[in-house]
Motif scaffolding. Structure first.
Motif, PDB file in Angstrom:
ATOM      1  N   LEU A   1     -13.105  97.167 -61.538  1.00  0.00           N
ATOM      2  CA  LEU A   1     -14.127  96.381 -62.234  1.00  0.00           C
ATOM      3  C   LEU A   1     -15.477  96.408 -61.537  1.00  0.00           C
ATOM      4  CD1 LEU A   1     -12.139  93.229 -63.379  1.00  0.00           C
ATOM      5  CD2 LEU A   1     -12.785  95.241 -64.710  1.00  0.00           C
TER       6      LEU A   1
ATOM      7  N   HIS B   1     -10.036  91.488 -58.357  1.00  0.00           N
ATOM      8  CA  HIS B   1     -10.448  90.323 -59.152  1.00  0.00           C
ATOM      9  C   HIS B   1      -9.621  90.311 -60.425  1.00  0.00           C
ATOM     10  CE1 HIS B   1     -13.835  89.982 -56.419  1.00  0.00           C
ATOM     11  NE2 HIS B   1     -13.921  91.293 -56.518  1.00  0.00           N
ATOM     12  N   SER B   2      -8.490  89.637 -60.369  1.00  0.00           N
ATOM     13  CA  SER B   2      -7.575  89.672 -61.506  1.00  0.00           C
ATOM     14  C   SER B   2      -7.122  88.274 -61.915  1.00  0.00           C
ATOM     15  CB  SER B   2      -6.368  90.550 -61.177  1.00  0.00           C
ATOM     16  OG  SER B   2      -5.704  90.047 -60.043  1.00  0.00           O
TER      17      SER B   2
ATOM     18  N   VAL C   1     -10.189  86.978 -66.108  1.00  0.00           N
ATOM     19  CA  VAL C   1     -10.524  88.399 -66.016  1.00  0.00           C
ATOM     20  C   VAL C   1      -9.483  89.222 -66.768  1.00  0.00           C
ATOM     21  CG1 VAL C   1     -10.681  90.367 -64.426  1.00  0.00           C
ATOM     22  CG2 VAL C   1     -11.858  88.228 -63.890  1.00  0.00           C
TER      23      VAL C   1
ATOM     24  N   CYS D   1     -10.315  91.645 -69.983  1.00  0.00           N
ATOM     25  CA  CYS D   1      -9.949  93.065 -69.966  1.00  0.00           C
ATOM     26  C   CYS D   1      -9.065  93.413 -71.162  1.00  0.00           C
ATOM     27  CB  CYS D   1      -9.236  93.423 -68.667  1.00  0.00           C
ATOM     28  SG  CYS D   1     -10.304  93.375 -67.212  1.00  0.00           S
TER      29      CYS D   1
END
Length: 125
Positions: free
Chosen positions: A58, A88-89, A93, A97
């Motif tokens: 990302l 960064h999950s 996020v 996505c």
């Protein structure tokens, strides 16, 4: 048939380790890499038949993986998969996505095994 992957990752160390891991454990052939959004979008647009899987970070040296996901929403062929691999999950996020068409979101720190399993599953599909 080997899965042909395109890897968008700005860390050379992570890129190198990931290429080796995916090749050895999941039989993935990395056909190209990019460190920036612009490089990735240009290659992916010009090589529509040349990849089965895009693995996208990302936060890149320049640009964002989210913009790559958005650009690929209407351009990918049936059967092509796009996954995000990022530090960064968070839940938000992951949701964003998936809204942009990601087939999976994996955390670099804790979900590499899950990414390898996902890739191995593409080989048998």
């Amino acid at each position: 048939m080997k899965c042909k992957a395109y890897l968008v990752e700005d860390s050379s160390t992570i890129r190198s380790n990931l290429m080796e891991t995916l090749h050895e454990l999941a039989g993935v052939e990395v056909v190209g890499t990019a460190e920036t959004e612009h490089e990735a979008k240009r290659w992916l647009a010009g090589n529509g038949e040349g990849w089965d899987l895009a693995i996208v970070d990302l936060f890149l040296r320049e640009g964002s993986g989210l913009n790559i996901l958005q650009a690929l929403q209407a351009r990918r062929r049936p059967g092509q998969r796009i996954v995000v691999l990022s530090n960064h999950s968070s839940k938000d996020v992951r949701w964003r996505c998936q809204q942009l068409g990601a087939d999976g979101v994996f955390d670099k720190s804790t979900e590499i095994d899950e990414l390898v399993d996902f890739c191995a599953g593409l080989q048998s599909a």
